[in-house]
Design a protein around this motif. Structure first.
Motif, short mmCIF file in Angstrom:
data_model
loop_
_atom_site.label_atom_id
_atom_site.label_comp_id
_atom_site.label_asym_id
_atom_site.label_seq_id
_atom_site.Cartn_x
_atom_site.Cartn_y
_atom_site.Cartn_z
N ASN A 72 0.90 -1.16 0.03
CA ASN A 72 -0.17 0.05 -0.08
C ASN A 72 0.73 1.20 -0.01
OD1 ASN A 72 -1.82 2.06 0.20
ND2 ASN A 72 -2.33 1.53 2.52
N ARG A 74 1.41 5.35 -0.49
CA ARG A 74 0.82 6.37 -0.28
C ARG A 74 1.82 7.66 -0.48
NH1 ARG A 74 -4.40 6.16 0.42
NH2 ARG A 74 -4.67 8.37 1.19
N LEU A 117 2.53 2.02 -11.52
CA LEU A 117 2.45 3.37 -11.17
C LEU A 117 2.01 4.34 -12.07
CD1 LEU A 117 5.89 3.02 -9.20
CD2 LEU A 117 3.60 2.95 -8.27
N ARG A 120 -1.54 4.86 -11.51
CA ARG A 120 -1.76 5.70 -10.38
C ARG A 120 -1.45 7.03 -10.59
NH1 ARG A 120 -0.74 4.46 -4.88
NH2 ARG A 120 -1.36 6.02 -3.66
N GLN A 121 -0.59 7.33 -11.28
CA GLN A 121 -0.01 8.73 -11.46
C GLN A 121 -1.13 9.50 -12.41
OE1 GLN A 121 3.80 7.90 -13.25
NE2 GLN A 121 4.44 7.21 -11.28
N GLU A 123 -4.04 8.79 -12.42
CA GLU A 123 -5.26 8.88 -11.80
C GLU A 123 -5.32 10.15 -10.73
OE1 GLU A 123 -7.97 6.51 -8.46
OE2 GLU A 123 -6.03 5.77 -8.87
#
Length: 226
Positions: A72, A74, A117, A120-121, A123
């Motif tokens: 996880n 963050r 990644l 994720r970036q 988003e």
């Protein structure tokens, strides 16, 4: 940070090799234009820390990808101070250590890690609205529709001097390590370090931080998104 973010979309992609000034310039620009800030390199470093902690072989791409998919991760987006955690553990200092620095290019080259990644970036950028994003492939891969793409460069000597001062390390050793990372990052098969065709190149060798930020703000003003 949220209450200080201005309205209106504005995405700035800042790419370039280590020691070119990306982090300092990007943070200062983000603060100046009321935007969030994302250090994508810190994300790859955090995954690298997790992989090293797990003890898996860095050449075992399937195992590396498995670790990346299970942890996880963050990361904060405040330009004046952000935290990076893995499974709730703060790793801000650990990810800047020599072990992670020496291994991050190998982990970042794993296609599954990059796919994870990058998604994720993208988003985070979409949710932010206004964000300055720095890395190696932001303008070419992560945010190809960014309002402004800047590729920062600097002489090898300047980059080595800056990074050795930050890390209190030997200049010659730092120069050799930067050259090694440049070679690995520029030649990896997936999403290599690259200048987007429509990026503005800024050589920071002889420029101060304020001068670079001022030029970037001028470019944003020209585009009507400052």
């Amino acid at each position: 940070m949220e209450e200080n973010v201005r309205a209106g979309r504005c995405v700035v992609a800042v790419d370039g090799p280590s020691g070119s000034g990306k982090s300092t310039v990007s943070r200062r620009l983000a603060a100046g234009i009321g935007a969030r800030y994302l250090d994508t390199g810190a994300m790859y470093r955090a995954i690298t820390w997790a992989v090293l902690r797990s003890g898996v072989d860095l050449t075992d791409t399937a195992s590396v990808a498995k670790v990346a998919g299970e942890v996880n991760l963050r990361i904060g987006t405040h330009p004046q101070g952000y935290a990076v955690t893995i499974d709730g553990v703060g790793v801000d200092a650990e990810i800047r250590g020599p072990e992670v620095t020496g291994s991050v290019s190998a982990v970042a080259a794993v296609p599954a890690v990059r796919e994870l990644l990058v998604a994720r970036q993208r988003e985070m950028i979409a949710n932010a609205g206004r964000m300055v994003v720095e890395g190696r492939d932001i303008g070419s891969v992560v945010a190809p529709d960014a309002d402004l793409k800047v590729f920062l460069t600097a002489s090898e000597a300047a980059r080595a001097a800056r990074r050795s001062a930050e890390d209190a390390a030997d200049v010659a050793a730092t120069a050799a390590d930067l050259a090694r990372r440049d070679r690995l990052d520029s030649t990896r098969k997936v999403n290599p370090l690259a200048q987007a065709p429509d990026a503005v190149v800024l050589d920071t060798t002889e420029l101060g931080i304020d001068e670079v930020v001022a030029r970037m703000r001028d470019l944003l003003t020209e585009r009507g998104v400052a």
